[in-house]
Each structure stands twice: as structure tokens, then as C-alpha cells.
Design a protein around this motif. Structure first.
Motif, short mmCIF file in Angstrom:
data_model
loop_
_atom_site.label_atom_id
_atom_site.label_comp_id
_atom_site.label_asym_id
_atom_site.label_seq_id
_atom_site.Cartn_x
_atom_site.Cartn_y
_atom_site.Cartn_z
N GLY A 143 36.30 39.90 49.82
CA GLY A 143 36.89 39.38 51.03
C GLY A 143 37.94 38.31 50.77
O GLY A 143 38.80 38.07 51.61
N CYS A 144 37.88 37.67 49.63
CA CYS A 144 38.90 36.67 49.29
C CYS A 144 40.28 37.28 49.31
O CYS A 144 41.25 36.65 49.76
CB CYS A 144 38.62 36.08 47.90
N LEU A 145 40.39 38.52 48.84
CA LEU A 145 41.69 39.17 48.83
C LEU A 145 42.16 39.43 50.25
O LEU A 145 43.34 39.30 50.57
CB LEU A 145 41.61 40.47 48.04
N LEU A 146 41.21 39.81 51.14
CA LEU A 146 41.58 40.10 52.52
C LEU A 146 42.06 38.86 53.24
O LEU A 146 42.86 38.92 54.16
CB LEU A 146 40.39 40.70 53.26
N LEU A 147 41.56 37.69 52.81
CA LEU A 147 41.97 36.44 53.44
C LEU A 147 43.22 35.85 52.80
O LEU A 147 43.66 34.78 53.16
CB LEU A 147 40.83 35.42 53.34
N GLY A 148 43.78 36.57 51.84
CA GLY A 148 44.97 36.07 51.18
C GLY A 148 44.66 35.07 50.09
O GLY A 148 45.54 34.34 49.64
N LEU A 149 43.39 35.00 49.68
CA LEU A 149 42.99 34.07 48.64
C LEU A 149 42.83 34.82 47.33
O LEU A 149 42.44 35.97 47.32
CB LEU A 149 41.65 33.40 49.01
N SER A 150 43.13 34.18 46.25
CA SER A 150 43.07 34.87 44.96
C SER A 150 41.76 34.57 44.27
O SER A 150 41.17 33.51 44.42
CB SER A 150 44.23 34.41 44.06
N VAL A 151 41.28 35.56 43.54
CA VAL A 151 40.11 35.38 42.69
C VAL A 151 40.62 35.03 41.31
O VAL A 151 41.27 35.85 40.66
CB VAL A 151 39.26 36.67 42.61
N PRO A 152 40.38 33.81 40.82
CA PRO A 152 40.94 33.42 39.53
C PRO A 152 40.35 34.26 38.41
O PRO A 152 39.17 34.58 38.41
CB PRO A 152 40.53 31.95 39.39
N ALA A 153 41.17 34.63 37.49
CA ALA A 153 40.71 35.41 36.34
C ALA A 153 40.96 34.62 35.08
O ALA A 153 41.92 33.86 34.97
CB ALA A 153 41.47 36.73 36.26
N ALA A 154 40.06 34.78 34.13
CA ALA A 154 40.18 34.02 32.89
C ALA A 154 41.37 34.50 32.08
O ALA A 154 41.63 35.70 32.00
CB ALA A 154 38.89 34.18 32.08
N ASP A 198 34.63 34.30 27.12
CA ASP A 198 34.10 35.26 28.09
C ASP A 198 33.02 34.56 28.92
O ASP A 198 32.03 34.08 28.38
CB ASP A 198 33.53 36.45 27.34
N SER A 199 33.18 34.52 30.23
CA SER A 199 32.24 33.83 31.11
C SER A 199 31.02 34.69 31.44
O SER A 199 30.05 34.19 31.99
CB SER A 199 32.94 33.41 32.41
N GLY A 200 31.12 35.99 31.16
CA GLY A 200 30.06 36.90 31.57
C GLY A 200 30.27 37.44 32.96
O GLY A 200 29.46 38.22 33.46
N TYR A 201 31.36 37.03 33.59
CA TYR A 201 31.74 37.53 34.91
C TYR A 201 33.05 38.30 34.77
O TYR A 201 33.94 37.90 34.00
CB TYR A 201 31.91 36.38 35.90
N TYR A 202 33.18 39.40 35.52
CA TYR A 202 34.35 40.28 35.38
C TYR A 202 34.84 40.66 36.77
O TYR A 202 34.06 40.77 37.71
CB TYR A 202 33.98 41.53 34.57
N GLY A 229 29.00 28.27 40.19
CA GLY A 229 30.04 27.31 39.85
C GLY A 229 31.42 27.89 39.74
O GLY A 229 32.29 27.33 39.07
N PHE A 230 31.66 29.04 40.37
CA PHE A 230 32.95 29.72 40.34
C PHE A 230 33.48 29.95 38.91
O PHE A 230 34.60 29.59 38.58
CB PHE A 230 34.00 28.93 41.13
N PRO A 231 32.66 30.57 38.04
CA PRO A 231 33.17 30.86 36.69
C PRO A 231 34.35 31.82 36.77
O PRO A 231 34.34 32.76 37.55
CB PRO A 231 31.97 31.51 35.99
N ALA A 232 35.39 31.55 35.97
CA ALA A 232 36.59 32.40 36.00
C ALA A 232 36.25 33.77 35.43
O ALA A 232 35.86 33.88 34.26
CB ALA A 232 37.70 31.75 35.19
N PRO A 233 36.38 34.84 36.23
CA PRO A 233 36.04 36.17 35.72
C PRO A 233 37.14 36.76 34.86
O PRO A 233 38.32 36.48 35.07
CB PRO A 233 35.84 36.99 37.00
N THR A 234 36.75 37.57 33.93
CA THR A 234 37.69 38.27 33.07
C THR A 234 38.16 39.54 33.75
O THR A 234 37.34 40.28 34.30
CB THR A 234 37.02 38.63 31.72
#
Length: 282
Positions: free
Chosen positions: A15-26, A32-36, A65-70
Motif C-alpha cells: 500500500g505504500c506504493l499506492l499512497l505514493g510512498l517509497s519502500v526503501p531498499a538496501a 543483508d537485512s533478511g528482508y526483501y 524497525g523498518f529494516p531496509a529490504p534488499t
């Protein structure tokens, strides 16, 4: 991120994309944060103890904690017989000695547009596809990967030709021995029956006491992959009956399989079988 936090209870990562917000990527050099993240849909993936992955909600991402996904590399593919486009991607093993996890998700038009309208390659196999059969024929069917965005849902099946089955690698099918598709020889209606325990020497199925089924609509039959039904004259427990006060004939098969208002043509094709007469309730 302050604005985003206001929506934590209701907004998913997608939904972040739909709201015009970006999902930060590592960045590529980051640990590697373990999130993708799959950028075509904005979904964030995280490994589980079950050695698989689940896409997490915004609140779960916030709690971590909003880990930056890869960013995950994605290929766009389709089967030769289908117009549906799928994003195919591989996630790392969830533990040191595990295997990478292959996944696929059907792509909506909006997601395809977001990805830049990539031309899908024709694939011989798409991860999470499912090949199955049933007890009343040798036909095999392929279901596309489940629709992640609808929580799975009832995925349509495609009847595989022998050449198509070989082309996808001749995978071992899962046979639903307890389920079959039938058609009475005296009607054009096709129905599905569950609760098949085995087969009698007569060639008819042996049905469990809780066996049941229903007559299929045309759309349901197509959704199942247009299976060829087994043609029978009757099934165990079938009853042709009428009220003593009315001429209307009723045909009742396994639980849920009722053919009401039997037509003259159907009764004729049945050989004018004598119905059981029931007293009409007074």
C-alpha cells in the motif's frame, strides 16, 4: 516516515506504493537485512522458521524497525497457453544449509505497467504451479501459482495435453482419488462428487456415507479445466421419485446432486424407469 506511521494499522507494504510512498531498499553494498522487496508490487518478504517466506504487513515491518529490504531480481514469464503474466523470483535460503526459495505471483495490469511493460518469456515451468488429476479419468490439469493478493483463491485449471505435460518436465501429479466428475447418460449435466472410497467390480464408485457433490454450471466446469466426465447410468444411492399427488419427476443422487424437474426427454433416455412414489405431506 511520520506520515506513513499514521497508517500503520491499515496499510500494507504494498500500500505504500499506492499512497505514493517509497519502500526503501538496501544498497547493493549494504548488509543483508533478511528482508526483501519485489518492486513491481511493493511486497516485503521475510523468512520464517518453516524455511519459507511470507509477505509481511506494514505493521510487521514497522515492529521490526523498518529494516531496509534488499531488492529482488524478477523475471516476467507466462505459459504458452495462457495470457496471464507472472513475476518469477528467487529468495535466499532461510538458513545456512537450506535451499533458495522459488516463488511466483500473477501480475496485475497496474503492476505490469509499473514494471515498464516487460515482454514475458514463455516458461516451461513456473514455481508454485500445481499439477493434479482425479479418479474418473487420466487427464491432468495445471493450476497457475496462487494469487497472492487474494489470499490464494480458487485458481482456474488448464487441461494439459501430453505434449504440454512433457514440456513442463513431466511432473508427478497429485491425484485426488476421492473426487471425480460424472455425467448421467440420460442428461447433459455434469457434476462433481467427493467421498469416493474405491471402485466396485461393476465399475461404479464406492461412496462414503458423507459423500456429496453438486451439478456444475458451465463456468464452474470450465474453471475446473473442462474435465471429461465419466458417463454412468446411476450412482449408488440415486433415487428417482415423485409425489403421489403430482406428475413431476425428481432425480436425487449423492448429497447435493439433485436434478429437479426431470424432463420428458431425460426420462425417455433413462428408459422410462419407474419412480418411487412418496405420499405428499398433508
Amino acid at each position: 516516515m511520520t506520515i506513513v506511521r499514521r497508517f500503520a494499522a491499515t496499510v500494507t507494504a504494498a500500500g505504500c506504493l499506492l499512497l505514493g510512498l517509497s519502500v526503501p531498499a538496501a544498497p547493493a553494498s549494504a548488509a543483508d537485512s533478511g528482508y526483501y522487496v519485489t518492486e513491481f508490487d511493493g511486497y516485503i518478504w521475510h523468512g520464517t522458521a518453516a524455511e519459507t517466506y511470507e509477505h509481511i504487513s506494514y505493521s510487521q515491518w514497522a515492529s521490526a524497525g523498518f529494516p531496509a529490504p534488499t531488492r529482488v531480481d524478477v523475471d516476467y514469464v507466462r505459459y504458452s497457453w495462457s495470457p496471464n503474466i507472472f513475476a518469477r523470483f528467487t529468495l535466499p535460503a532461510t538458513w545456512a544449509y537450506g535451499e533458495p526459495v522459488e516463488k511466483a505471483s500473477q501480475v496485475t495490469f497496474g503492476e505490469w505497467r509499473t514494471a515498464g511493460y516487460p515482454t514475458p518469456a514463455t516458461a516451461s515451468w513456473i514455481p508454485e504451479s500445481f499439477v493434479s488429476g482425479h479418479s474418473t479419468s487420466d487427464e491432468l490439469f495445471l493450476q497457475d501459482p496462487p494469487l497472492i493478493k487474494t489470499g490464494g483463491g480458487w485458481v482456474p485449471s488448464h487441461k494439459l495435453s501430453y505434449a504440454e505435460w512433457v514440456a513442463i518436465g513431466s511432473p508427478e501429479p497429485h491425484i485426488f482419488n476421492y473426487q471425480g466428475f460424472f455425467r448421467y447418460g440420460w442428461t447433459d449435466k455434469i457434476f462433481v462428487v467427493g467421498g469416493i472410497e474405491g471402485w466396485e467390480p461393476t465399475g461404479l464408485p464406492r461412496l462414503a456415507g458423507n459423500a456429496g457433490g453438486h451439478v456444475l454450471t458451465y463456468d464452474e466446469w470450465v474453471h475446473y479445466g473442462s474435465p471429461t466426465p465419466m458417463v454412468v447410468d446411476s450412482l449408488p444411492g440415486d433415487v428417482l421419485w415423485k409425489w403421489d399427488a403430482f406428475p413431476t419427476l425428481y432425480y436425487q443422487g449423492p448429497q447435493g446432486v439433485e436434478i429437479l424437474f426431470l424432463t420428458w426427454d431425460e426420462w425417455s433416455r433413462m428408459g422410462f424407469r419407474t419412480p418411487t412414489v412418496r405420499p405428499y405431506p398433508s
